[in-house]
Design an enzyme around this catalytic site. Structure first.
Site, PDB file in Angstrom:
ATOM      1  CD  GLN A 182      17.186  30.565  24.073  1.00 51.35           C
ATOM      2  OE1 GLN A 182      17.841  30.801  24.039  1.00 51.35           O
ATOM      3  NE2 GLN A 182      16.774  31.885  25.125  1.00 51.35           N
ATOM      4  CB  CYS A 331      12.294  37.354  33.617  1.00 53.31           C
ATOM      5  SG  CYS A 331      13.051  36.901  31.692  1.00 53.31           S
TER       6      CYS A 331
HETATM    7  C1  PLP Z   1      11.563  32.461  24.384  1.00 50.71           C
HETATM    8  C2  PLP Z   1      12.711  34.347  23.732  1.00 50.71           C
HETATM    9  N1  PLP Z   1      11.457  34.183  24.181  1.00 50.71           N
HETATM   10  C3  PLP Z   1      12.344  36.429  23.222  1.00 50.71           C
HETATM   11  C4  PLP Z   1      13.175  36.829  24.273  1.00 50.71           C
HETATM   12  C5  PLP Z   1      13.186  38.508  24.578  1.00 50.71           C
HETATM   13  O1  PLP Z   1      14.600  38.142  23.330  1.00 50.71           O
HETATM   14  P1  PLP Z   1      15.224  39.717  23.706  1.00 50.71           P
HETATM   15  O2  PLP Z   1      15.990  39.564  25.066  1.00 50.71           O
HETATM   16  O3  PLP Z   1      16.105  39.646  22.755  1.00 50.71           O
HETATM   17  O4  PLP Z   1      14.182  40.778  23.459  1.00 50.71           O
HETATM   18  C6  PLP Z   1      14.047  35.860  24.657  1.00 50.71           C
HETATM   19  C7  PLP Z   1      15.586  35.862  25.787  1.00 50.71           C
HETATM   20  O5  PLP Z   1      15.383  35.615  26.307  1.00 50.71           O
HETATM   21  C8  PLP Z   1      13.585  34.335  25.234  1.00 50.71           C
HETATM   22  O6  PLP Z   1      14.393  33.472  25.525  1.00 50.71           O
END
Ligand code: PLP
Length: 393
Positions: A182, A331
């Protein structure tokens, strides 16, 4: 139907058409397998080399320290599982925080089942981890620490520089991973990633393609691969590289860095205006996360509780007005659908249930913010009246 205003950029961003064009060009014309020995293969390999250099330059690291992955989730899984398992003979204590993304929390939960001990640091009421708490949690057998840079639900910036300073001073052999999904291209990272041993990024948060990301792994740090096969990515991540996606990620990063340099101050100003306009009309709402003028506040994420209303209902009512937002994150980690982040920040039940996240991009305009605030104000007034009527107030 009102014109759409997309304020869910932390969930994902719309792909930049120029990035899409470049991906189509690579897919159609540079289709060789980068591992093939012939010219077509070498052309594919060149896409990887150039893109790796672009990302490495933005991060201030060496090209050889970038591993391409399928996104933030894989980068986090690879760093956490791969490093903990590789170094387990040094010790079995790990540290992370209670406010990480599920793609960090779940690998740690798996490691607990494998016999590791995990300390989950809890944040203050603003969603910020105190470096002193990390210091207190360190044990002689601590081998690995993973702390996110910007929290995806409330936009709190974690003090990763202070934390890396403590680690390097107290126990330099501890490996430090940062989930920068982020923050990459949005909030400044330490120059040259000083003090950071591994860092996850994802392309689709910066107007790049979904399903593409990278892991920075400092040279000398070893990792147990998760995917086995043809020895790609120095044997650390098998699988034919997604050349169109990787080229798209590098180009998206280029555009994002230019834009954010120009617009960071304006974005913060827009966040300020957004909050103050909503608060003026609805003084009963609560802003979750650090105050907009605090250095721990990321300029692109606003989390607001509308106590007495339900976040999901607000999101659907806003959708009817063409505004796209989300309830915390896409989620939720507990069965009641409550956010583990807001829970860790010790919000009350009504505040958790009524939480909505609005997230901007460097491309969100002032005009969109002004129009969005008007519509949000109306939606909230309408829902509040309805709720009060139903409750017989
Ligand atoms: C802080 C954070 N880490 C990891 C992810 C996962 O990334 P990706 O959607 O590319 O798998 C997200 C996605 O929302 C995120 O907000």
């Amino acid at each position: 139907m009102n014109e759409e205003i997309y304020l869910d950029n932390s969930a994902t961003t719309p792909i930049d058409p120029r990035v899409m064009e470049e991906m189509a060009r690579v897919a159609l014309q540079i289709y060789g397998n980068p591992s093939s020995l012939h010219r077509k293969g070498r052309e594919g390999e060149r896409v990887l080399t150039t893109s790796r250099k672009v990302l490495a330059d933005f991060l201030g690291v060496r090209d050889s320290e970038i591993i391409f992955t399928s996104g933030g989730t894989e980068s986090n899984n690879l760093a956490i599982l791969g490093i903990a398992r590789r170094y387990l003979r040094r010790g079995k204590h790990l540290i992370t925080t209670a406010i990480e993304h599920p793609s960090v929390l779940q690998p740690f939960q798996l490691l607990e089942k494998e016999g590791f001990e995990v300390t989950y640091l809890t944040p203050d009421s603003r969603g910020v981890i105190a470096p002193q708490d990390l210091l207190k949690a360190l044990k002689p057998e601590t081998i690995f620490v993973s702390i996110m840079h910007v929290n995806n639900e409330v936009g709190s910036i974690q003090p990763i520089q202070e934390i890396s300073g403590i680690l390097k001073r107290e126990k330099p052999e501890i490996i430090f991973h940062v989930d920068a999904v982020q923050s990459f291209g949005k909030v400044t990272l330490p120059p040259g990633l000083q003090g950071i041993d591994a860092l996850s990024i994802s392309a689709h948060k910066l107007h790049g393609p979904k399903g593409t990301g990278a892991l920075y792994l400092k040279s000398g740090i070893m990792i147990e691969p998760l995917l086995l096969g043809g020895g790609h990515e120095r044997g650390l991540r098998a699988g034919t590289e997604n050349t169109p996606g990787i080229a798209g990620m590098a180009l998206a990063a280029r555009y994002s860095f230019v834009e954010i340099n120009k617009k960071a101050a304006q974005l913060r100003q827009m966040k300020k205006q957004f909050i103050s306009d909503l608060q003026t009309r609805h003084p009963w709402i609560r802003i979750n996360g650090p105050g907009v003028d605090e250095k721990e506040s990321a300029p692109h994420i606003v989390n607001i509780s509308f106590p007495g209303l339900k976040g999901e209902i607000i999101v659907h009512a806003l959708e009817e007005q063409g505004i796209y937002a989300s309830t915390g994150s896409a989620c939720h980690s507990n069965s009641k659908g409550e956010s583990h982040v807001l829970q860790a920040m010790k919000l009350g039940r009504a505040e958790m249930e009524g939480a909505v996240r609005f997230s901007f991009s460097a491309r969100t305009t002032q005009e969109e913010i002004t129009r969005a605030v008007q519509r949000i104000n109306e939606v909230i007034s309408g829902l509040k009246q309805l709720t009060e009527k139903m409750a017989g107030v």
